[in-house]
Design a protein around this motif. Structure first.
Motif, mmCIF file in Angstrom:
data_model
loop_
_atom_site.group_PDB
_atom_site.id
_atom_site.type_symbol
_atom_site.label_atom_id
_atom_site.label_comp_id
_atom_site.label_asym_id
_atom_site.label_seq_id
_atom_site.Cartn_x
_atom_site.Cartn_y
_atom_site.Cartn_z
ATOM 1 N N MET A 106 0.903 -1.614 -0.213
ATOM 2 C CA MET A 106 -0.281 0.070 -0.044
ATOM 3 C C MET A 106 0.922 1.260 -0.330
ATOM 4 O O MET A 106 2.501 0.962 0.336
ATOM 5 N N THR A 107 0.315 2.092 -0.576
ATOM 6 C CA THR A 107 1.148 3.830 -0.005
ATOM 7 C C THR A 107 1.632 3.512 0.995
ATOM 8 O O THR A 107 0.824 3.013 1.968
ATOM 9 N N ALA A 108 2.238 4.561 1.164
ATOM 10 C CA ALA A 108 2.631 5.678 2.504
ATOM 11 C C ALA A 108 1.776 5.951 3.124
ATOM 12 O O ALA A 108 0.881 6.254 4.366
ATOM 13 N N LYS A 109 0.457 7.121 2.423
ATOM 14 C CA LYS A 109 -0.468 7.152 2.787
ATOM 15 C C LYS A 109 -1.747 6.652 3.530
ATOM 16 O O LYS A 109 -2.238 6.771 4.550
ATOM 17 N N GLU A 110 -1.997 5.127 2.613
ATOM 18 C CA GLU A 110 -2.499 3.936 2.969
ATOM 19 C C GLU A 110 -2.145 3.922 4.361
ATOM 20 O O GLU A 110 -3.575 3.176 5.696
ATOM 21 N N PHE A 111 -0.408 3.589 4.501
ATOM 22 C CA PHE A 111 -0.510 2.685 5.752
ATOM 23 C C PHE A 111 -0.472 3.589 7.029
ATOM 24 O O PHE A 111 -1.095 3.748 8.103
ATOM 25 N N LEU A 112 -0.117 5.401 6.669
ATOM 26 C CA LEU A 112 -0.241 6.254 7.809
ATOM 27 C C LEU A 112 -2.306 6.553 8.349
ATOM 28 O O LEU A 112 -2.290 6.107 9.156
ATOM 29 N N LEU A 113 -2.774 5.831 7.602
ATOM 30 C CA LEU A 113 -4.236 6.451 7.912
ATOM 31 C C LEU A 113 -5.093 5.307 7.800
ATOM 32 O O LEU A 113 -5.817 5.833 8.914
ATOM 33 N N LYS A 114 -4.552 4.162 8.276
ATOM 34 C CA LYS A 114 -4.991 2.572 8.257
ATOM 35 C C LYS A 114 -4.362 2.574 9.740
ATOM 36 O O LYS A 114 -5.236 1.559 10.620
ATOM 37 N N ARG A 115 -3.174 2.619 10.381
ATOM 38 C CA ARG A 115 -2.622 3.012 11.475
ATOM 39 C C ARG A 115 -2.864 4.382 12.472
ATOM 40 O O ARG A 115 -2.654 4.056 13.949
ATOM 41 N N ALA A 116 -3.965 4.694 12.151
ATOM 42 C CA ALA A 116 -3.716 6.398 12.557
ATOM 43 C C ALA A 116 -5.211 6.380 13.036
ATOM 44 O O ALA A 116 -5.895 6.145 14.501
ATOM 45 N N ASP A 117 -6.702 4.920 12.359
ATOM 46 C CA ASP A 117 -7.526 5.720 12.460
ATOM 47 C C ASP A 117 -8.421 3.815 12.532
ATOM 48 O O ASP A 117 -9.447 3.945 13.777
ATOM 49 N N GLY A 118 -7.513 3.028 12.898
ATOM 50 C CA GLY A 118 -7.667 1.344 13.383
ATOM 51 C C GLY A 118 -8.567 1.048 11.913
ATOM 52 O O GLY A 118 -8.734 2.083 10.937
ATOM 53 N N THR A 119 -8.814 -0.180 12.388
ATOM 54 C CA THR A 119 -9.534 -1.066 10.633
ATOM 55 C C THR A 119 -10.857 -1.746 11.911
ATOM 56 O O THR A 119 -10.936 -2.043 12.882
ATOM 57 N N THR A 120 -11.568 -2.583 11.127
ATOM 58 C CA THR A 120 -12.457 -3.216 11.540
ATOM 59 C C THR A 120 -11.819 -4.521 12.817
ATOM 60 O O THR A 120 -12.582 -5.201 13.180
ATOM 61 N N GLU A 121 -10.655 -5.079 11.595
ATOM 62 C CA GLU A 121 -10.566 -5.986 11.483
ATOM 63 C C GLU A 121 -9.302 -5.597 13.230
ATOM 64 O O GLU A 121 -8.412 -6.570 14.168
ATOM 65 N N ALA A 122 -8.532 -4.441 13.030
ATOM 66 C CA ALA A 122 -7.739 -4.110 14.170
ATOM 67 C C ALA A 122 -8.243 -2.600 14.185
ATOM 68 O O ALA A 122 -7.032 -1.628 14.684
ATOM 69 N N PRO A 123 -9.411 -2.130 15.421
ATOM 70 C CA PRO A 123 -9.591 -1.292 15.960
ATOM 71 C C PRO A 123 -8.738 -0.391 17.305
ATOM 72 O O PRO A 123 -8.619 0.763 16.571
ATOM 73 N N ASN A 124 -7.932 -1.336 17.485
ATOM 74 C CA ASN A 124 -7.181 -0.497 18.445
ATOM 75 C C ASN A 124 -5.551 -0.002 17.904
ATOM 76 O O ASN A 124 -4.737 0.278 18.927
ATOM 77 N N ASP A 125 -5.682 -0.784 16.497
ATOM 78 C CA ASP A 125 -4.084 -0.132 16.061
ATOM 79 C C ASP A 125 -4.428 1.271 16.087
ATOM 80 O O ASP A 125 -4.456 1.381 14.592
ATOM 81 N N THR A 126 -3.920 2.204 16.593
ATOM 82 C CA THR A 126 -3.389 3.839 16.200
ATOM 83 C C THR A 126 -2.606 4.319 16.693
ATOM 84 O O THR A 126 -2.843 5.182 17.170
ATOM 85 N N VAL A 127 -1.321 3.629 15.983
ATOM 86 C CA VAL A 127 -0.092 4.295 16.453
ATOM 87 C C VAL A 127 0.046 5.605 15.494
ATOM 88 O O VAL A 127 1.211 6.129 16.790
ATOM 89 N N PHE A 128 -0.483 5.661 15.440
ATOM 90 C CA PHE A 128 -0.106 5.992 14.127
ATOM 91 C C PHE A 128 -1.401 7.958 14.427
ATOM 92 O O PHE A 128 -1.313 9.655 13.272
ATOM 93 N N ARG A 129 -2.206 7.886 15.368
ATOM 94 C CA ARG A 129 -3.461 9.004 15.616
ATOM 95 C C ARG A 129 -2.385 10.275 16.032
ATOM 96 O O ARG A 129 -2.836 10.801 14.607
ATOM 97 N N TRP A 130 -1.616 10.038 16.843
ATOM 98 C CA TRP A 130 -1.154 11.966 17.087
ATOM 99 C C TRP A 130 -0.672 12.400 15.852
ATOM 100 O O TRP A 130 -0.115 13.676 15.715
ATOM 101 N N MET A 131 0.261 11.443 14.928
ATOM 102 C CA MET A 131 0.288 11.696 13.770
ATOM 103 C C MET A 131 -0.301 12.682 12.500
ATOM 104 O O MET A 131 -0.334 13.880 12.534
ATOM 105 N N LYS A 132 -1.456 12.384 12.490
ATOM 106 C CA LYS A 132 -2.434 12.085 12.024
ATOM 107 C C LYS A 132 -3.222 13.651 12.229
ATOM 108 O O LYS A 132 -3.929 14.327 11.410
ATOM 109 N N LYS A 133 -3.210 13.556 13.633
ATOM 110 C CA LYS A 133 -3.335 14.862 14.396
ATOM 111 C C LYS A 133 -3.181 15.810 13.843
ATOM 112 O O LYS A 133 -3.401 17.075 13.728
ATOM 113 N N GLY A 134 -2.300 15.933 13.840
ATOM 114 C CA GLY A 134 -0.893 17.070 13.606
ATOM 115 C C GLY A 134 -0.910 18.147 12.095
ATOM 116 O O GLY A 134 -0.535 18.403 11.487
ATOM 117 N N LEU A 135 -0.944 16.672 10.977
ATOM 118 C CA LEU A 135 -0.953 16.154 9.812
ATOM 119 C C LEU A 135 -2.486 17.255 9.404
ATOM 120 O O LEU A 135 -2.613 18.387 9.084
#
Length: 265
Positions: free
Chosen positions: A49-78
């Motif tokens: 996937m692209t870097a953008k897709e990777f960022l978004l996937k692990r910022a907001d979580g997914t149905t399969e991994a809702p708690n995987d939000t390790v980039f959430r604070w990076m995304k908040k800054g962006l």
């Protein structure tokens, strides 16, 4: 007599252990472990996937991994600074990602003691809006940031531009020598003075009471391998070790950091 008896019991116990330990596996019905050839396996670094897709996937979580939000604070800054996320879709780049701990890290007592918000705190102002200066150090008094909005949008946007490098620089392309990489941040960019980032002087380096540029004058950062070990981290600007490295996106490579990054080499 009791003491002597106790000593003798201890000696007997040790003797029994000495007799049975060498053959314990046989006595317990366990077979001796066979020798085998160790085969080194490397996990597939391709994230497909692209870097953008990777960022978004692990910022907001997914149905399969809702708690995987390790980039959430990076995304908040962006989001706060209005950063154009299409920059994370362009090819041939090295992307430096911020784990949540790189933005705001806490100790076991729940007190912030690391990360960008702690390392570059917000300047305290007096009633007239002027920095309150510590007479001993000549530097402003400060307090840790609690949100991206404590910083100016201009400075936050420059910070994220600095974390995208031109060219692909992965683990196998680097060595123990600092490699200088041009970022998207234009040369001679400066940080505003609402935080200590505006007092960071790359020429010292350190905090300057007169204020500094905050960013590398050339808009460059350095990467190097810490040592020759297989799992050695990649060091950013000779200060911060990576948390995880070498995520091969379809448009470049992603390195993740879990501690504060200094925006000058």
């Amino acid at each position: 007599m009791k003491i002597f008896k106790g000593i003798m019991n201890s000696v007997l116990a040790l003797g029994v252990a000495a007799i049975f330990l060498p053959g314990c596996k046989k006595l317990l019905g366990l077979s001796r472990q066979e020798n085998y050839d160790y085969k080194k396996e490397t996990l597939d670094p391709n994230i497909k996937m692209t870097a953008k897709e990777f960022l978004l996937k692990r910022a907001d979580g997914t149905t399969e991994a809702p708690n995987d939000t390790v980039f959430r604070w990076m995304k908040k800054g962006l989001d706060y600074c209005g950063f154009d996320l299409s920059e994370y879709e362009k090819t041939g780049r090295t992307f430096i990602f911020l784990h949540n701990d790189a933005v705001r890290g806490f100790n076991t007592s729940g007190v912030m003691d690391k990360g960008l918000f702690f390392t570059f705190p917000i300047v305290n102002l007096d009633g007239s809006g002027n920095p309150i200066i510590n007479p001993t150090t000549g530097l402003p008094q400060t307090h840790p940031a609690t949100k991206w909005e404590d910083y100016s949008k201009e400075t936050v946007k420059k910070f994220f531009l600095y974390l995208i490098g031109e060219g692909i620089h992965n683990y196998y392309d680097l060595n123990a020598e600092d490699q200088s990489i041009q970022s998207l941040l234009p040369p001679n960019s400066t940080a505003t003075k609402e935080s200590m980032l505006g007092y960071w002087d790359p020429s010292l380096p350190g905090f300057n009471g007169a204020g500094g540029s905050g960013f590398d004058p050339q808009g460059k950062f350095t990467l190097r391998i810490q040592n020759n070990a297989d799992i050695a981290p990649i060091v950013f600007n000779n200060r911060t070790n990576s948390r995880s490295i070498g995520f091969v996106a379809t448009n470049g490579v992603v390195h993740v950091y879990g501690a504060a990054l200094y925006p000058s080499k």
